[in-house]
Design an enzyme around this catalytic site. Structure first.
Site, mmCIF file in Angstrom:
data_model
loop_
_atom_site.group_PDB
_atom_site.id
_atom_site.type_symbol
_atom_site.label_atom_id
_atom_site.label_comp_id
_atom_site.label_asym_id
_atom_site.label_seq_id
_atom_site.Cartn_x
_atom_site.Cartn_y
_atom_site.Cartn_z
ATOM 1 N N ASP A 288 -7.633 -2.783 14.343
ATOM 2 C CA ASP A 288 -8.981 -3.187 13.926
ATOM 3 C C ASP A 288 -8.945 -4.449 13.060
ATOM 4 O OD1 ASP A 288 -7.911 -2.244 11.569
ATOM 5 O OD2 ASP A 288 -9.294 -0.559 11.342
ATOM 6 N N ASP B 107 0.810 -1.219 0.000
ATOM 7 C CA ASP B 107 0.000 0.000 0.000
ATOM 8 C C ASP B 107 0.846 1.273 0.000
ATOM 9 O OD1 ASP B 107 0.943 -0.476 2.578
ATOM 10 O OD2 ASP B 107 -1.016 -0.963 3.385
ATOM 11 N N GLU C 17 -9.699 -1.959 5.589
ATOM 12 C CA GLU C 17 -10.353 -1.637 6.853
ATOM 13 C C GLU C 17 -11.595 -2.510 7.044
ATOM 14 O OE1 GLU C 17 -8.580 -0.070 8.663
ATOM 15 O OE2 GLU C 17 -7.993 1.930 8.027
ATOM 16 N N HIS D 40 -7.092 -5.022 10.384
ATOM 17 C CA HIS D 40 -6.867 -4.868 8.942
ATOM 18 C C HIS D 40 -5.537 -5.469 8.486
ATOM 19 C CE1 HIS D 40 -4.953 -0.660 9.752
ATOM 20 N NE2 HIS D 40 -3.982 -1.486 9.471
HETATM 21 C C1 F6R Z 1 1.403 -1.280 6.104
HETATM 22 C C2 F6R Z 1 0.181 -2.072 6.246
HETATM 23 C C3 F6R Z 1 -0.638 -2.019 7.473
HETATM 24 C C4 F6R Z 1 0.195 -2.227 8.745
HETATM 25 C C5 F6R Z 1 -0.686 -2.167 10.001
HETATM 26 C C6 F6R Z 1 0.131 -2.293 11.265
HETATM 27 O O1 F6R Z 1 1.998 -1.486 4.852
HETATM 28 O O2 F6R Z 1 -0.169 -2.749 5.326
HETATM 29 O O3 F6R Z 1 -1.642 -2.990 7.416
HETATM 30 O O4 F6R Z 1 0.828 -3.456 8.660
HETATM 31 O O5 F6R Z 1 -1.393 -0.979 10.023
HETATM 32 O O6 F6R Z 1 0.978 -1.202 11.371
HETATM 33 P P1 F6R Z 1 2.125 -1.156 12.482
HETATM 34 O O7 F6R Z 1 3.087 -2.215 12.147
HETATM 35 O O8 F6R Z 1 2.720 0.220 12.353
HETATM 36 O O9 F6R Z 1 1.446 -1.384 13.790
#
Ligand code: F6R
Length: 260
Positions: free
Chosen positions: A136, A67, A143, A138
């Protein structure tokens, strides 16, 4: 699902890096799906060390990032382009022509997202997809409520995600509200997935992902339908798992199976 529980963040990072390195050694032209965020940072550091000290070769590896924030240029310090070059790509011998990160600047989003999907198919699909998990539940920026069959597209970030990611920006208002993300369906087509989670603020999401119902309310739960998934956790992220003792036991005796 294979569940690996390590004592702490360092253990989780090293174990994950060891698995990635082993996959690269077995298939030097592997296609990796990569994630950003705090969680995989330690794993990237260890991969850099393995490259510098043990000659782990990335020259034939192709990567696709999950992403990118929409609206940020690649040179923006909070863009995922910047993150990847700063934390991994600049320190290893990867061929820049084999690096794919969604663009946060495109205007014809639909055509661009289709191009990204086609590119993944053209190289033969993703062999190993690395994932983090949001509070959450994801994966990518899928989301709650995202279709479990979704493809690469633009997505509005949930308020919870904006809040979580505000720590990287000067304030909450600076956090982009949209992102281009691979869909759950895109992720599910990877031949293997490895999800990393660390810390007690991820424990609830991890429990839902691994043991909860498969539901678009927790998009990572779709991984329960994937044939090859490794979940690498630290102790804190594993604390809500109901079958934790079984996972530890199964992992401990798994080596015996390999001998058979
Ligand atoms: C980032 C991504 C997100 C993160 C998730 C956890 O490329 O795809 O799904 O993996 O938001 O983020 P952190 O590791 O910062 O807690």
């Amino acid at each position: 699902m294979r569940i690996i529980i390590e004592p702490d963040y360092e253990g989780m990072s090293k174990k994950a890096a060891q698995i990635v390195a082993e996959r690269i050694r077995n298939k030097p032209d592997i296609v990796l799906g990569l994630a950003t965020g705090s969680t995989p940072l330690g794993m990237y550091q260890e991969l850099v060390r393995l490259h510098k000290e043990e000659g782990l070769d990335f020259s034939k590896v192709t990567t696709f990032n999950l992403d990118e924030y929409w609206g940020l240029s690649p040179s923006h310090p909070q863009s995922y382009h910047y993150f990847m070059w700063n934390n991994l790509f600049s320190h290893i011998n990867i061929d820049p022509d084999r690096v794919y990160i969604p663009s946060g600047r495109v205007r014809d989003i639909k055509t661009y997202c289709q191009w990204y999907e086609d590119k993944i198919k053209q190289v033969g699909g993703i062999d190993l997809q690395i994932l983090g998990i949001g509070r959450d539940g994801h994966i990518g920026f899928n989301e709650p409520g995202s279709s479990l069959g979704s493809r690469t597209r633009i997505k509005t970030l949930a308020p919870e995600t904006v809040e979580d990611n505000a720590r990287f920006f000067k304030n909450k208002d600076e956090v982009p509200r949209y992102a281009i993300t691979m869909g759950v369906g895109t992720i599910m087509e990877a031949k293997e997935c490895m999800l990393l989670a660390s810390g007690k603020n991820k424990a609830e999401a991890v429990q839902k992902c691994v043991e909860g119902p498969v539901s678009s309310e927790c998009t990572s739960s779709a991984l329960q339908l994937h044939p090859k998934v490794i979940i690498v956790l630290d102790e804190e992220a594993s604390q809500n798992l109901k079958r934790k003792d079984y996972y530890i036991y199964a992992e401990r005796i798994a080596s015996r199976l390999e001998e058979i």
